[in-house]
Design a protein around this motif. Structure first.
Motif, PDB file in Angstrom:
ATOM      1  N   SER A 118       4.827   0.778   5.763  1.00 10.42           N
ATOM      2  CA  SER A 118       3.493   0.658   5.983  1.00 10.42           C
ATOM      3  C   SER A 118       2.642   1.427   4.739  1.00 10.42           C
ATOM      4  CB  SER A 118       2.845   1.088   7.344  1.00 10.42           C
ATOM      5  OG  SER A 118       3.341   0.098   8.400  1.00 10.42           O
ATOM      6  N   ALA A 119       3.327   2.079   4.093  1.00  7.94           N
ATOM      7  CA  ALA A 119       2.501   2.620   2.806  1.00  7.94           C
ATOM      8  C   ALA A 119       1.951   1.619   1.904  1.00  7.94           C
ATOM      9  CB  ALA A 119       3.377   3.562   2.076  1.00  7.94           C
ATOM     10  N   GLN A 120       0.680   1.966   1.356  1.00  8.55           N
ATOM     11  CA  GLN A 120       0.136   0.913   0.571  1.00  8.55           C
ATOM     12  C   GLN A 120       0.557   0.871  -0.695  1.00  8.55           C
ATOM     13  OE1 GLN A 120      -3.952   2.055   2.046  1.00  8.55           O
ATOM     14  NE2 GLN A 120      -4.145  -0.213   2.604  1.00  8.55           N
ATOM     15  N   LEU A 121       1.602   0.552  -1.247  1.00  9.70           N
ATOM     16  CA  LEU A 121       2.088   0.509  -2.603  1.00  9.70           C
ATOM     17  C   LEU A 121       2.070  -0.504  -3.468  1.00  9.70           C
ATOM     18  CD1 LEU A 121       5.339   2.498  -1.666  1.00  9.70           C
ATOM     19  CD2 LEU A 121       3.140   3.335  -2.275  1.00  9.70           C
ATOM     20  N   GLY A 122       1.259  -1.527  -3.072  1.00 13.72           N
ATOM     21  CA  GLY A 122       1.080  -2.922  -3.814  1.00 13.72           C
ATOM     22  C   GLY A 122       2.059  -3.588  -3.464  1.00 13.72           C
ATOM     23  N   SER A 123       2.065  -4.924  -4.536  1.00 20.05           N
ATOM     24  CA  SER A 123       2.992  -5.974  -4.420  1.00 20.05           C
ATOM     25  C   SER A 123       3.582  -6.319  -5.697  1.00 20.05           C
ATOM     26  CB  SER A 123       2.229  -7.218  -3.963  1.00 20.05           C
ATOM     27  OG  SER A 123       1.012  -7.688  -4.692  1.00 20.05           O
ATOM     28  N   LEU A 124       4.174  -7.513  -5.689  1.00 22.18           N
ATOM     29  CA  LEU A 124       4.905  -7.878  -6.935  1.00 22.18           C
ATOM     30  C   LEU A 124       3.907  -8.902  -7.599  1.00 22.18           C
ATOM     31  CD1 LEU A 124       8.314  -8.883  -5.654  1.00 22.18           C
ATOM     32  CD2 LEU A 124       7.717  -6.742  -6.546  1.00 22.18           C
ATOM     33  N   GLU A 125       2.557  -8.794  -7.209  1.00 23.76           N
ATOM     34  CA  GLU A 125       1.781  -9.465  -8.154  1.00 23.76           C
ATOM     35  C   GLU A 125       1.235  -8.844  -9.207  1.00 23.76           C
ATOM     36  OE1 GLU A 125      -1.202 -12.773  -8.743  1.00 23.76           O
ATOM     37  OE2 GLU A 125       0.427 -12.378  -7.350  1.00 23.76           O
ATOM     38  N   PRO A 126       1.397  -9.350 -10.428  1.00 22.18           N
ATOM     39  CA  PRO A 126       1.045  -8.664 -11.854  1.00 22.18           C
ATOM     40  C   PRO A 126      -0.406  -8.217 -11.689  1.00 22.18           C
ATOM     41  CG  PRO A 126       2.032 -10.790 -12.164  1.00 22.18           C
ATOM     42  CD  PRO A 126       1.688 -10.815 -10.710  1.00 22.18           C
ATOM     43  N   GLY A 127      -0.420  -6.750 -12.157  1.00 27.93           N
ATOM     44  CA  GLY A 127      -1.622  -6.136 -11.896  1.00 27.93           C
ATOM     45  C   GLY A 127      -1.818  -5.368 -10.711  1.00 27.93           C
ATOM     46  N   SER A 128      -0.919  -5.401  -9.830  1.00 20.04           N
ATOM     47  CA  SER A 128      -0.990  -4.966  -8.390  1.00 20.04           C
ATOM     48  C   SER A 128      -0.904  -3.436  -8.621  1.00 20.04           C
ATOM     49  CB  SER A 128       0.228  -5.156  -7.761  1.00 20.04           C
ATOM     50  OG  SER A 128       0.306  -4.432  -6.531  1.00 20.04           O
ATOM     51  N   THR A 129      -1.720  -2.574  -7.884  1.00 26.08           N
ATOM     52  CA  THR A 129      -1.802  -1.168  -7.951  1.00 26.08           C
ATOM     53  C   THR A 129      -1.779  -0.648  -6.276  1.00 26.08           C
ATOM     54  OG1 THR A 129      -4.212  -1.213  -7.691  1.00 26.08           O
ATOM     55  CG2 THR A 129      -3.428  -1.100  -9.820  1.00 26.08           C
ATOM     56  N   ALA A 130      -1.470   0.522  -6.273  1.00 19.52           N
ATOM     57  CA  ALA A 130      -1.150   1.077  -4.946  1.00 19.52           C
ATOM     58  C   ALA A 130      -2.617   1.639  -4.327  1.00 19.52           C
ATOM     59  CB  ALA A 130      -0.243   2.345  -4.943  1.00 19.52           C
ATOM     60  N   ALA A 131      -2.744   2.096  -3.328  1.00 20.93           N
ATOM     61  CA  ALA A 131      -3.971   2.479  -2.591  1.00 20.93           C
ATOM     62  C   ALA A 131      -4.471   3.566  -3.376  1.00 20.93           C
ATOM     63  CB  ALA A 131      -3.842   2.909  -1.166  1.00 20.93           C
ATOM     64  N   ASP A 132      -3.805   4.422  -3.963  1.00 19.17           N
ATOM     65  CA  ASP A 132      -4.151   5.510  -4.940  1.00 19.17           C
ATOM     66  C   ASP A 132      -4.404   5.486  -6.336  1.00 19.17           C
ATOM     67  OD1 ASP A 132      -1.766   5.494  -5.715  1.00 19.17           O
ATOM     68  OD2 ASP A 132      -0.978   7.468  -5.053  1.00 19.17           O
ATOM     69  N   GLY A 133      -4.289   4.032  -6.507  1.00 18.87           N
ATOM     70  CA  GLY A 133      -4.662   3.635  -7.967  1.00 18.87           C
ATOM     71  C   GLY A 133      -3.489   3.791  -8.932  1.00 18.87           C
ATOM     72  N   THR A 134      -2.470   4.062  -8.376  1.00 18.64           N
ATOM     73  CA  THR A 134      -1.231   4.141  -9.238  1.00 18.64           C
ATOM     74  C   THR A 134      -0.559   2.821  -9.252  1.00 18.64           C
ATOM     75  OG1 THR A 134       0.095   4.808  -7.324  1.00 18.64           O
ATOM     76  CG2 THR A 134      -0.715   6.586  -8.514  1.00 18.64           C
ATOM     77  N   PRO A 135       0.110   2.684 -10.307  1.00 15.55           N
ATOM     78  CA  PRO A 135       1.014   1.411 -10.442  1.00 15.55           C
ATOM     79  C   PRO A 135       1.713   0.793  -9.085  1.00 15.55           C
ATOM     80  CG  PRO A 135       1.405   2.366 -12.552  1.00 15.55           C
ATOM     81  CD  PRO A 135       0.889   3.457 -11.193  1.00 15.55           C
ATOM     82  N   GLY A 136       1.343  -0.502  -8.503  1.00 14.01           N
ATOM     83  CA  GLY A 136       2.114  -0.972  -7.795  1.00 14.01           C
ATOM     84  C   GLY A 136       3.553  -1.582  -7.869  1.00 14.01           C
ATOM     85  N   LEU A 137       3.980  -2.182  -6.903  1.00 10.25           N
ATOM     86  CA  LEU A 137       5.323  -2.614  -7.045  1.00 10.25           C
ATOM     87  C   LEU A 137       5.706  -3.608  -8.076  1.00 10.25           C
ATOM     88  CD1 LEU A 137       6.007  -3.134  -2.973  1.00 10.25           C
ATOM     89  CD2 LEU A 137       6.502  -1.336  -4.357  1.00 10.25           C
ATOM     90  N   TYR A 138       4.672  -4.100  -8.632  1.00  6.54           N
ATOM     91  CA  TYR A 138       5.050  -4.797  -9.760  1.00  6.54           C
ATOM     92  C   TYR A 138       5.661  -4.230 -10.964  1.00  6.54           C
ATOM     93  CZ  TYR A 138       4.661  -7.869 -14.005  1.00  6.54           C
ATOM     94  OH  TYR A 138       4.614  -8.576 -15.096  1.00  6.54           O
ATOM     95  N   ASP A 139       4.825  -2.925 -11.263  1.00  2.00           N
ATOM     96  CA  ASP A 139       5.275  -2.174 -12.213  1.00  2.00           C
ATOM     97  C   ASP A 139       6.338  -1.184 -11.992  1.00  2.00           C
ATOM     98  OD1 ASP A 139       3.302  -2.585 -14.501  1.00  2.00           O
ATOM     99  OD2 ASP A 139       1.996  -2.448 -12.739  1.00  2.00           O
ATOM    100  N   THR A 140       6.570  -0.853 -10.548  1.00  5.98           N
ATOM    101  CA  THR A 140       7.370   0.194 -10.249  1.00  5.98           C
ATOM    102  C   THR A 140       8.806  -0.647  -9.612  1.00  5.98           C
ATOM    103  OG1 THR A 140       6.702   0.517  -7.891  1.00  5.98           O
ATOM    104  CG2 THR A 140       5.896   1.684  -9.452  1.00  5.98           C
TER     105      THR A 140
END
Length: 386
Positions: free
Chosen positions: A329-351
């Motif tokens: 349930s952590a808000q880490l974003g998705s595989l959508e390009p440009g996705s970011t986590a809740a804290d503004g860091t890169p989302g799962l697309y980048d990580t």
């Protein structure tokens, strides 16, 4: 842990395996209905739900060279409860859906899986995956019938039969029902699709959330009946989901269930029955353990000829900082390009996507011709000729 010899056999046998289709699941068309029954039905396109973000698809095709997108929708929006499941569609909703499918298949030249994201249920998606009546349940007076499910697929197939890049995914994750009924519903859909004159590739699910690890397990396993379907076009594959966390739910951040162990029996069943499969949902969090196991899973599919395609879960325009899977349930974003986590860091697309998935996307995929269980001519993105 199964015996080592049982794990190595499928790898050796599948030495000449080929992945023809690789991509992401586009989640968003099923959004906006959760809550009080009736919420978001039909809903407002672009506000309650949306199928794809064209810019995201552009990136996944043009930069990442993906050729497959699984596009989710709700049965209750396509075939409204006011008229019941069947051949009567909400034409406005269908128009939005067709626009998304055409963008993927015509504009971008990729393949699209049509995904009724309903868990083999209909009439109330307000608390998916458990709400709604099981399709074909004769003891539930509110349930749509198996025949109605066939009517729905006959109508949908008639509208896409001339697009050879459309793949019919019969249903997302049937569960808590008999495997016999899963087969009956699948067969009704296959019969109706072929009766409509559509020869498109079909991918059909099993029971128990169509989980690969559970395919041969329990007192009513998918393996006992799902090989008994009949397709006069001989163009049906098996639809598998497989998450790598402790309970195979895709909700936990730790990956502990390796593919070689938990898919071995399914792979053997596919081989015995001369069947092919897509794994249309799997994923992991942005940690070292998941990175290793996701790479192992992608390599397992590419080393076993029974697997011809995959879509990772999930991209989509409405995820925002929320994660589609595997993060506790952590808000880490998705595989959508440009996705970011809740804290503004890169989302799962980048990580996750770029460092883990992208290096293992095959350089050559099928870019032209009809989607089939046998695949087609392979080419690089640059040489695809579209």
């Amino acid at each position: 842990m199964k015996a080592t010899s049982a794990l190595l056999a499928p790898l050796i046998a599948g030495a000449s395996a080929t992945i023809y289709y690789a991509g992401v699941a586009e989640s968003g068309g099923e959004f906006g209905a959760y809550g009080t029954p009736g919420t978001g039905i039909p809903g407002t396109f672009g506000k309650d739900y949306q199928f794809i973000n064209q810019a995201g698809v552009d990136t996944h095709v043009d930069k990442n060279h993906l050729n497959l997108f699984r596009i989710a929708f709700l049965l209750e929006r396509m075939s409204p409860p006011s008229t019941g499941l069947g051949a009567t569609f909400d034409e406005t909703h269908f128009g939005h859906f067709k626009d998304a499918v055409d963008y993927v298949t015509v504009t971008k030249g990729a393949y699209a899986i049509l995904d009724p994201h309903n868990y083999m249920r209909y009439n109330d998606p307000s608390a998916q995956p458990y709400s709604g009546s099981v399709i074909g349940n004769s003891s539930d007076p509110k349930a749509a019938t198996t025949a109605q499910f066939g009517e729905f697929w006959g109508e949908l197939a008639s509208r896409f039969k001339d697009n050879e890049k459309v793949i019919f995914g019969l249903m997302n994750e049937p569960h808590d029902m008999t495997t016999e009924l899963v087969l009956e519903n699948n067969q009704a859909a296959i019969d109706a699709i072929r009766a409509a004159g559509a020869e498109n590739l079909i991918i059909m699910p099993g029971n128990s959330w169509t989980g690969g690890h559970a395919w041969t397990e329990g007192s009513d396993p998918s393996s006992a009946l799902l090989n008994k379907f009949k397709d006069p076009a001989n163009n049906t594959a098996i639809d598998i989901h497989e998450y790598l966390d402790v309970d195979f739910s895709g909700s936990h951040a730790q990956c502990v269930s390796d593919a070689a162990t938990h898919l071995a029996d399914l792979t053997a069943w596919l081989k015995t029955n001369n069947l092919k499969a897509f794994i249309t949902e799997f994923g992991g969090a942005n940690n070292t353990g998941c990175a290793t196991m996701l790479k192992d899973m992608l390599n397992y599919m590419s080393s076993n000829e029974e697997y011809i395609g995959w879509t990772a879960w999930a991209a989509g325009p409405f995820w925002g900082p929320n994660s589609p899977c595997c993060t506790d349930s952590a808000q880490l974003g998705s595989l959508e390009p440009g996705s970011t986590a809740a804290d503004g860091t890169p989302g799962l697309y980048d990580t996750v996507w770029l460092p883990v998935f992208q290096p293992l996307v095959p350089e050559e995929l099928q870019w032209n011709g009809k989607a089939t269980v046998n695949g087609g001519e392979l080419s690089t993105f640059e040489a695809r000729g579209n």
